[in-house]
Design an enzyme around this catalytic site. Structure first.
Site: not given
Ligand code: G6P
Length: 614
Positions: A2, A27, A73, A97-98, A481, A485, A488, A504, A609
């Site tokens: 926050c 944020r 938040w 915050n925390g 992953e 990354k 992306e 394979h 996002k």
């Molecule tokens: C989008 C985001 C990813 C995320 C995915 C699932 O593709 O760009 O970063 O992993 O959605 O989102 P979630 O909020 O369900 O983890």
């Protein structure tokens, strides 16, 4: 997390507080509020955007040359006017915050002395404790010091009291706080952007610091009340840099926040002393857990990769079969579900439509639902029987980083909890696992020291057209992953593969133009682990075909280092927790490749996002 801003001076400060909070809006938040002090305290709070708070302030016109403000938040208690900060009690107002670990104990104790609470938050405890401590006399900062000593947890705290006009007291433990120095006025904020328009001379508070701030003076002290000095720094960041706390991109900032985010996720939930796991928001009991026949996890994107690691954790520690499916697949395959199943949805946002759709389908067919998510009050959390929050704080970079590592922390806690309830884990085994977990934030911080060597490797291979990521066992989802990354944010074609599957198919792709990132950490202890020995073989196969090998390996492993073209060391920990460390160099690799190529790291093309469409 926050946002916090505070002011002491000679001006009416309601507008200044709003302006400071606006600088922290990026944020994300769900409610906001201010407290102003001029004679008596006035607190104004509003759910939703700052404009709602501004409307209330226009109507109420509160006065004050001293004030504190907050954007919230939610972590404890839904977003609402009542749960918004500041919280007040008996002439004391606080913003925080925390997370307070022992707030339930303290709340019960205070209730026993007749205290009434007006919110569901952990923060409100501070107002009550400080008001009680003020009765023993002395300055406000002394009362805050005594109150804080009773609290376990993380905090960046600001306090106003009717009994100490013209003073803001601040205290810091784990969550950031910065004091801004002005002429005849001073500021305290969680982040530099909130005060940058007024001053560039700042003092960053350190762990355990207290600050007593008036319009003329800033006095710093420690937990024992001794005066301390901290250097005054000049901030030459631009406003945009300040939002990122000096980092070039939010993704980079969030990669570096992971140790703290992980601490917040595991704090108060794992007891190393007893081997018990307490999951607030989950009411799983032994009868239900022992009757479980299967667990189904649904997720998308990075969360799906976390779920794949989670499967291994739960199967190994609780001996329950776990199936993992993509949200977009599960809901359309007429899944076999019944009441003896638990469906776990993993989602940072808690709003991903495919995950939500699958979760609804599973619950409609009788499964109990448990959500692992980061956003309090999200659709997923509202529709779930049990919710396990990850407490990563707002994640702004589209490419998920700290959400992933905290999801793994949460899944590990859940796996230990299930293992205890099913009696597949003895107390000693659980204590040992939780000890490893407790050590992990420090190891994660240490892992970040690999950044210079990762950056060099990233610059060397940033012109690649394709990249292969290989891993085995719990490192296979990390390979997926890492590849996600990289594609992306750098737009380089990347594939993650189970290393044993290389023969394979993907081996046909390997030539001298192909970087191959191999995840090859060894298990701690005398035996390096079966996966390690096999992946060494895969690494050599890649080398034999001219592949350029970037190896992520355990510290001191000269064998792997000697075989690789670039070598990146990570610390050792329990094999099921290693993904939390080994993913870090893959995040940094993707970041530095993308930065070198000049792509839009935080907002890659075509990505969102939160994906609330099918
Ligand atoms: C989008 C985001 C990813 C995320 C995915 C699932 O593709 O760009 O970063 O992993 O959605 O989102 P979630 O909020 O369900 O983890």
């Amino acid at each position: 997390m926050c946002g916090i801003v505070g002011y002491v001076g000679n001006e009416q400060c309601a507008d200044l507080l709003i302006e400071g909070l606006r600088k922290l809006e990026y944020r994300g938040y769900d409610s906001a509020g201010v407290a102003l002090l001029e004679g008596s305290l006035v607190v104004v709070r509003a759910k939703g955007k700052l404009k709602n708070l501004e409307e209330k302030l226009r109507a109420e016109k509160p006065r004050g040359t001293c004030g504190i403000g907050h954007t919230r938040w939610a972590t404890h208690g839904k977003p609402s006017d009542e749960n918004a900060h500041p919280h007040q009690y008996a002439g004391v107002a606080v913003v925080h915050n925390g997370i307070i670990e022992n707030h339930l104990e303290l709340k019960a104790e205070l209730a026993g002395r007749g205290h009434k609470f007006s919110s569901e938050t952990d923060t409100e405890i501070f107002a009550h404790l400080i008001a009680e401590e003020e009765k023993s006399g002395g300055p406000l900062v002394a009362a805050v010091r005594r109150a804080v000593a009773r609290v376990r947890g993380t905090y960046a705290l600001e306090v106003l009291s009717e009994r100490s006009p013209g003073t803001v007291v601040a205290a810091k433990n784990a969550s950031p706080l910065v004091v801004g120095l002005g002429k005849g006025e001073n500021f305290v904020a969680s982040d530099v952007p909130a005060i940058l328009a007024h001053t560039r001379s700042v003092i960053f508070l350190e762990e355990g610091d207290f600050a007593e701030v008036t319009n003329e003076k800033v006095s710093l002290s420690n937990a024992s009340g001794e005066s301390i000095e901290r250097p005054v720094r000049h901030i030459d960041w631009s406003a945009v840099m300040a939002e990122k706390n000096g980092h070039k991109h939010f993704m980079h900032k969030e990669i570096h926040e992971q140790a703290r985010a992980l601490t917040d996720t595991i704090r108060a939930r794992a007891s190393v002393e007893t081997g018990d796991v307490h999951l607030d928001g989950c009411s799983l009991d032994a009868v239900f857990v022992q009757s479980l026949t299967r667990i189904q996890i649904v997720a998308c994107g990075t969360s799906w990769h976390a779920a794949l690691v989670g499967k291994r954790m739960i199967e190994e520690l609780a001996r329950i079969p776990v199936e993992v499916d993509l949200g977009s697949e599960f809901r359309y395959r007429d899944p076999l579900i019944d009441k003896s199943m638990l469906c776990i949805a993993v989602s940072q946002s808690g709003e991903t439509l495919d995950t939500l759709g699958s979760f609804r389908e599973a619950r409609a067919r009788g499964a109990r639902g448990l959500a692992i998510c980061n956003v309090l009050g999200s659709a997923l959390s509202r529709e779930s029987d049990d919710v396990l929050y990850t407490h990563a704080g707002p994640e702004i970079g589209v490419a998920s980083t700290k959400a992933f590592t905290t999801q793994l922390g949460a899944l590990f806690l859940l796996a230990v909890k299930l293992g205890r309830l099913r009696e597949t884990l003895t107390t000693d085994a659980a204590r040992s696992l939780l000890t490893h977990l407790r050590e992990l934030p420090a190891l994660l911080e240490k892992t970040l020291l690999c950044e210079p060597s990762v950056k060099l490797a990233a610059q060397r291979w940033s012109g690649a057209r394709d990249c292969l990521f290989l891993g085995r066992g719990p490192q296979y989802p990390v390979a997926l992953e890492g590849a996600l990354k990289l594609k992306e944010i750098s737009y380089i074609h990347a594939e993650g593969y189970a290393a044993g599957e290389m023969k394979h198919g993907p081996i046909a792709l390997i030539d001298e133009n192909m970087p191959v990132l191999v995840l090859a950490p060894r298990d701690p202890g005398p035996q390096p682990g079966a996966a390690y020995e096999k992946i060494l073989g895969n690494l050599q196969e890649a080398k034999a075909r001219g592949g350029q090998v970037i190896a992520i390996h355990s510290e001191g492993d000269t064998m792997v280092a000697g075989l690789a073209d670039a070598s990146i060391e990570i610390p050792q920990t329990h094999p099921l927790l290693l993904p939390i460390l080994s993913v870090v160099p893959t995040q940094l690799f993707a970041y530095h490749v993308a930065d070198h190529r000049g792509t839009d790291v935080d907002q890659p093309r075509n990505l969102a996002k939160s994906v609330t469409v099918e």
